[in-house]
Every structure is written in C-alpha cells, then in structure tokens.
Design a protein around this motif. Structure first.
Motif, mmCIF file in Angstrom:
data_model
loop_
_atom_site.group_PDB
_atom_site.id
_atom_site.type_symbol
_atom_site.label_atom_id
_atom_site.label_comp_id
_atom_site.label_asym_id
_atom_site.label_seq_id
_atom_site.Cartn_x
_atom_site.Cartn_y
_atom_site.Cartn_z
ATOM 1 N N SER A 11 38.886 28.227 38.407
ATOM 2 C CA SER A 11 38.094 29.023 37.462
ATOM 3 C C SER A 11 37.083 29.842 38.236
ATOM 4 C CB SER A 11 37.381 28.101 36.477
ATOM 5 O OG SER A 11 38.302 27.392 35.686
ATOM 6 N N SER A 40 50.534 33.972 30.509
ATOM 7 C CA SER A 40 49.441 33.473 29.677
ATOM 8 C C SER A 40 50.016 33.122 28.306
ATOM 9 C CB SER A 40 48.313 34.508 29.575
ATOM 10 O OG SER A 40 48.814 35.760 29.179
ATOM 11 N N SER A 91 43.880 36.101 33.977
ATOM 12 C CA SER A 91 44.002 34.672 33.691
ATOM 13 C C SER A 91 45.430 34.318 33.289
ATOM 14 C CB SER A 91 43.051 34.277 32.554
ATOM 15 O OG SER A 91 41.715 34.465 32.934
ATOM 16 N N THR A 124 41.810 30.886 35.786
ATOM 17 C CA THR A 124 40.992 31.245 34.636
ATOM 18 C C THR A 124 39.853 32.128 35.114
ATOM 19 O OG1 THR A 124 41.497 29.138 33.554
ATOM 20 C CG2 THR A 124 39.623 30.396 32.704
ATOM 21 N N VAL A 125 39.784 33.332 34.563
ATOM 22 C CA VAL A 125 38.733 34.274 34.921
ATOM 23 C C VAL A 125 37.856 34.492 33.696
ATOM 24 C CG1 VAL A 125 38.174 36.528 35.877
ATOM 25 C CG2 VAL A 125 40.318 35.387 36.525
ATOM 26 N N SER A 126 36.598 34.182 33.816
ATOM 27 C CA SER A 126 35.682 34.314 32.695
ATOM 28 C C SER A 126 34.844 35.580 32.843
ATOM 29 C CB SER A 126 34.782 33.095 32.593
ATOM 30 O OG SER A 126 34.078 32.905 33.800
#
Length: 127
Positions: A11, A40, A91, A124-126
């Motif tokens: 992440s 995804s 993501s 996971t890219v926030s």
C-alpha cells in the motif's frame, strides 16, 4: 508446481513507488518472454508490460508509459516491474506470466498465449 511467483506489492500513497518481482517455480524464467498484467475488481485483466527473453525489447501499455519500467536481472532469475508516480487507478492485483515463446506478442498485450500464471501480488494506491 509450475508457476510464476510474484512479490513486492503493498500500500502506497499517490505519487509513490513500488518494485514488483517475478520469479519462476518449476520452469526457466530466462527462456521466455515474461509479461505483467493487473486486474482490479469488476474489470478484465489488463496487460501492463512485457520483456523479451533476451532483454532486447520490451512493451509498456500507454497507461503506464513514462512511469513503469520492466527489466531482468543479469542471471535472468527475476523480472522486475518498477512502478513510479503511482495513481489510484494503478491499484489492483498484479500477475506475471510466461509467454509461449521468447518474444513478446506483437500488438496489444492480452492473456492469449500466456502460461504459468502466478497468484499475484496486491497493489493499493491511495489518494
């Protein structure tokens, strides 16, 4: 079990970097073109990048050009996907696979002709 083995997911925040690694269990990674795909939830598996067995040429999807880089180590035991300037839309679960030959397929990268799929590594890219 004959399959690719992925690692390096995690992440990160938008703009961050990750390096994914792909190695082989039960086959010689160095004699095949190796490709990275991502998927995804609710979407089809998308071809991201591919590198020839002799490392002389590679493919990057338009969506990742200028941000991702694919390479092999000198022993041809690993294929890496260096991902920079990550965006939330990057993501997904990333998979590597071996193509049925030493050269990446021409044109868009699809799952056709790909074997020895791994179980994937989650990115996971926030925002």
């Amino acid at each position: 079990q004959v399959q690719a083995v992925e690692s390096g997911g995690g992440s990160v925040q938008s703009g961050g970097s990750l390096r994914l690694s792909c190695t082989a269990s039960g086959f010689a990674l160095g004699v095949y073109a190796i490709a990275w795909f991502r998927q995804s939830p609710g979407k089809e598996r998308e071809g991201v990048s591919c590198i020839n067995a002799d490392d002389d040429s590679s493919y990057l999807a338009d969506s990742v050009k200028g941000r991702f880089f694919i390479s092999r180590d000198s022993a041809k035991a690993f294929v890496y996907l260096q991902m920079s300037s990550l965006k939330p839309e990057d993501s997904g679960r990333y998979y590597c696979a071996a193509y049925r030959g030493p050269y990446c397929p021409s044109g868009a990268l699809t799952t056709y002709g790909m074997d020895y799929w791994g179980e994937g590594t989650l990115v996971t890219v926030s925002s």
